[in-house]
Design an enzyme around this catalytic site. Structure first.
Site, mmCIF file in Angstrom:
data_model
loop_
_atom_site.group_PDB
_atom_site.id
_atom_site.type_symbol
_atom_site.label_atom_id
_atom_site.label_comp_id
_atom_site.label_asym_id
_atom_site.label_seq_id
_atom_site.Cartn_x
_atom_site.Cartn_y
_atom_site.Cartn_z
ATOM 1 N N GLY A 265 38.153 71.935 50.906
ATOM 2 C CA GLY A 265 37.176 72.064 49.897
ATOM 3 C C GLY A 265 37.876 72.675 48.701
ATOM 4 O O GLY A 265 36.976 73.221 47.610
ATOM 5 N N CYS A 266 38.895 72.351 48.365
ATOM 6 C CA CYS A 266 39.562 72.737 47.082
ATOM 7 C C CYS A 266 40.072 71.520 46.227
ATOM 8 O O CYS A 266 40.451 70.749 46.825
ATOM 9 C CB CYS A 266 40.661 73.694 47.191
ATOM 10 S SG CYS A 266 40.263 74.924 48.223
ATOM 11 N N GLN A 267 39.875 71.320 44.892
ATOM 12 C CA GLN A 267 40.344 70.184 44.204
ATOM 13 C C GLN A 267 41.700 70.499 44.040
ATOM 14 O O GLN A 267 42.513 69.409 43.894
ATOM 15 C CB GLN A 267 39.856 70.454 42.771
ATOM 16 C CG GLN A 267 38.881 69.292 42.390
ATOM 17 C CD GLN A 267 38.800 69.092 40.874
ATOM 18 O OE1 GLN A 267 39.663 69.207 40.208
ATOM 19 N NE2 GLN A 267 37.523 68.794 40.557
ATOM 20 N N SER A 268 42.199 71.548 44.114
ATOM 21 C CA SER A 268 43.685 71.931 44.143
ATOM 22 C C SER A 268 44.157 72.183 45.555
ATOM 23 O O SER A 268 43.179 72.494 46.348
ATOM 24 C CB SER A 268 44.146 73.063 43.293
ATOM 25 O OG SER A 268 43.379 74.211 43.547
#
Ligand SMILES: Cc1ncc(COP(=O)(O)O)c(C=O)c1O
Lengths: 408, 146
Positions: free
Chosen positions: B50-53
Site C-alpha cells: 500500500g505504499c508508492q515507495s
C-alpha cells in the site's frame, strides 16, 4: 495567432482550470492519466439528466426515443472520428480496460488454444498485459514480448523472429502512456497480416493526439477511453472489424444483447448490441460525442502543434537541469516527458510538486515491466494538453530546482 | 520517556515550523539520518503493502519492550518511519497497541493518513500495531503459563 492566444482560447473552455490548489494556481500536468472536460461536455451530461434521462433501445415512449437517438448519434460520431466502415463496429464499453478485456476474452475463447502464442510489447500498460495473461492462463497459451530499445522505441525488426505459426494475435499500444513513444502500428499490422494474424491496438493514448483511421491502418481491433480525450469517465470504445465481431462470442450476457431467450438456448442480437449487455453509460456516451466534437472543432492539427511546442520547450528546459534524466527519447513521440532527478525517489519529488500546486504523476504508471527494463522504481511524468502554457512549464522547472535543493 | 512524552516532544518541535517547507525539510533531515535497516530484512516478508515507495518494518522483543527498525527507498517516507520508530520503538507492546497516534494530526501530517495517499503511513501504523498485538499476546500467554 500566437501560441499563447490559441492556448488561452482553449483554456477558457475548461472550468476546472480556474481553481487554486494548495493556495497556488493549479498546474495540471497529468493529462495522460485523464484530461479535463470542456464545458460543452459537462453541459451535455447535465442536459441529458435534466431533460431526457431515459433508458435506451427499450421504450416506445418519446423520452426513450430521444435518449436512444442521442446514444446512437454518438456511435456514429465515433465511427466518423476513427473512420470505421460501419457504426455497428463501434462497441461502447466502460473504458479502454474493459474494451481490451472484452476482445481478449471473446477472441481468446474462439481462437486461442493450448500452446498458442500472443505477442505484446515491452511498452504496454497493465491493461494490455493482464487481460492477455488471463487468456493465456485459461488456455495454456504463451505470451511473447516485443522488446524496447534504450530510447524507449519498439525494436520492430525483432517482430519477424517473434512471429511463428502459433501466433494468434498481436496487441500493442498506439502511444506509450509512460514515455510518449508513438509506435509504428501500421508497419506492425502489415507484418502481422502477412501471416494472417490480427492486431489489437490499445489506443487509449492514441486517440487524444493522433488522427486515427482504422481502415487506413487496417487494424482489427482498436480500443480507447473517453476520459483521456476530454470526455467523461466510465465510457470507452472497442472497435472491431465486422468479420471479427460477428465471429467471436459475446463477453457478457444480459439484457439488450439477445435476440430471443429461452432456458434451452439464447440467440444473440446483431452487432453492436451483442456486446452491449445491460444498461450502458448513456450520459457518458452522450458526453463522449461532445468531446469528439470539441476535438474536431479545436482541430487535431492545432492540438498537435501546441503540444509539440510545449513538449519541445519543456524538453529543452528540463535538459538544462543538471542531474535530470529523461526516459523515453523516441524520435516520434507525443507530449509526455518521464524523468528522474539525480537519485531522488519519484515519490519524494511528487510530494513536493503537490505541495507546490503541480498535479503530476509519479510512480510506475501501470507499466511495471517497462520500469524493470530501465531498472528504475518509477518516474515523474509530465504530460501536456493544449490548455497547458509555457508559464506552467516554467513553474515546473522552478519546482524541480526546489526539489533538487531539498533532497540534494 | 513514555509514548505520550515523546509525542509531546515531537509536537513541540513541529510547532516551531511555520510553513510546510520547513516541516518537509525536517522530515527529509530525519529520513537522511535514519539508521539503515540491515539488508537481510529488506525482503518481501517485511515489506509493507500500500505504499508508492517501498517500506520495510522489522520488529522483535527485548526485555519486554517492542523494538522496531525500518527503512524506505524514499526519503520523506524514511522521515515518517523515523518519527514512528522514535515514538514506538522501545516501548511495551501493550502501550504501543493502545496508542491512538493523535500526534500525527497535531503535527499537521494528517494528510498522509488518508487512505488515498499511497505513502502508506496508515499501513505502517497498522503494521506496528500488528507487531505490538502479536508480541503482547505472546507475552500474556507466557505469563499465564508461568
Ligand atoms: C496506454 C493505456 N492503455 C490503457 C489504459 C487504461 O485506460 P482506462 O483506465 O481508462 O481503462 C491507459 C490509462 O492509463 C493507458 O494509458
Amino acid at each position: 495567432m500566437s501560441l499563447n492566444t490559441d492556448i488561452q482560447k482553449i483554456r477558457k473552455s475548461f472550468p476546472i482550470l480556474k481553481q487554486e490548489m494548495n493556495d497556488r494556481p493549479l498546474v495540471y500536468l497529468d493529462n495522460a492519466a485523464t484530461t479535463h472536460k470542456p464545458r460543452v461536455v459537462i453541459d451535455a451530461i447535465s442536459e441529458y439528466y435534466n431533460n431526457y434521462n431515459s433508458n435506451v433501445h427499450r421504450g416506445v415512449h418519446t423520452l426513450s426515443q430521444k435518449a436512444t437517438e442521442a446514444f446512437e448519434n454518438s456511435r456514429e460520431k465515433v465511427r466518423e472520428t476513427i473512420n470505421a466502415a460501419s457504426a455497428h463496429e463501434i462497441i461502447f464499453t466502460s473504458g479502454a480496460t474493459e474494451a481490451i478485456n472484452m476482445i481478449a476474452f471473446s477472441y481468446g475463447e474462439k481462437y486461442i488454444g493450448e500452446g498458442d502464442e500472443i505477442i505484446i510489447s515491452g511498452l504496454e500498460h497493465h491493461s494490455n498485459i493482464v487481460p492477455w495473461q488471463l487468456v493465456a492462463e485459461r488456455k495454456n497459451a504463451h505470451i511473447k514480448v516485443l522488446p524496447v530499445n534504450e530510447k524507449g522505441e519498439l525494436i520492430l525488426e525483432k517482430l519477424d523472429t517473434l512471429i511463428t505459426k502459433k501466433t494468434r494475435i498481436i496487441a500493442v499500444n498506439h502511444i506509450s502512456n509512460t514515455l510518449g513513444t508513438i509506435n509504428p502500428v501500421k508497419e506492425i499490422i502489415k507484418k502481422a497480416h502477412n501471416h494472417d494474424i490480427p492486431v489489437l491496438v490499445d489506443g487509449a493514448q492514441g486517440i487524444p493526439h493522433l488522427d486515427v483511421d482504422v481502415q487506413d491502418l487496417d487494424v482489427d481491433f482498436y480500443c480507447f477511453s473517453g476520459h483521456k480525450v476530454y470526455g467523461p469517465t466510465g465510457v470507452g470504445v472497442a472497435y472491431g472489424k465486422e468479420k471479427w465481431l460477428s465471429d467471436i462470442p459475446p463477453y457478457k450476457g444480459g439484457g439488450e444483447m439477445i435476440n430471443r431467450v429461452t432456458f434451452e438456448k439464447t440467440t444473440y442480437n446483431d452487432l453492436p448490441y451483442k456486446f452491449e449487455a445491460g444498461t450502458p453509460n448513456i450520459a457518458g456516451v452522450i458526453g463522449l460525442h461532445k468531446a469528439l466534437e470539441f476535438v474536431e472543432s479545436t482541430g487535431k492539427e492545432k492540438i498537435r502543434q501546441i503540444e509539440r511546442e510545449l513538449l519541445d520547450y519543456a524538453t529543452s528546459q528540463l535538459k538544462q537541469i543538471e542531474g535530470l534524466k529523461i526516459y523515453g527519447e523516441a524520435t516520434n513521440k507525443t507530449s509526455v516527458i518521464s524523468f528522474l532527478i539525480n537519485d531522488i525517489h519519484p515519490y519524494d519529488a511528487g510530494t513536493i510538486f503537490d505541495k507546490l500546486g503541480i498535479a503530476i504523476r509519479t510512480g510506475h504508471h501501470c507499466t511495471q515491466p517497462l520500469m524493470d527494463h530501465f531498472k528504475i522504481p518509477g518516474t515523474v511524468r509530465a504530460s501536456f494538453a493544449p490548455y497547458n502554457t509555457k508559464k506552467e512549464i516554467d513553474i515546473l522547472v522552478e519546482a524541480i530546482k526546489k526539489v533538487k535543493t531539498m533532497f540534494g | 520517556m513514555s509514548i505520550q512524552a515523546k509525542q509531546e516532544e515531537i509536537i513541540e518541535e513541529f510547532s516551531m515550523f511555520d510553513d510546510w517547507m520547513d516541516k518537509y525539510n525536517y522530515l527529509i533531515e530525519m529520513g537522511n539520518s535514519l539508521e539503515p535497516l540491515d539488508e537481510q530484512y529488506k525482503t518481501e516478508k517485511y515489506l509493507i503493502s500500500g505504499c508508492q515507495s517501498q517500506v520495510w518494518l522489522y520488529a522483535w522483543m527485548e526485555d519486554g519492550k517492542l523494538m522496531i527498525r525500518g527503512d524506505s527507498d524514499a526519503v520523506i517516507t524514511k522521515g515518517i518511519v523515523s518519527l514512528l520508530l522514535r515514538v514506538y520503538s522501545g516501548e511495551p507492546p501493550a502501550e504501543v497497541y493502545e496508542d491512538d497516534h493523535s500526534f500525527i494530526d497535531q503535527i499537521g501530517l494528517q494528510e498522509h493518513l488518508s487512505p488515498t495517499r499511497s505513502n502508506g503511513l496508515m499501513s505502517m501504523l497498522k503494521q506496528i500495531k500488528l507487531y505490538a498485538l502479536a508480541f503482547k499476546t505472546k507475552q500474556e500467554q507466557k505469563d499465564k503459563n508461568e
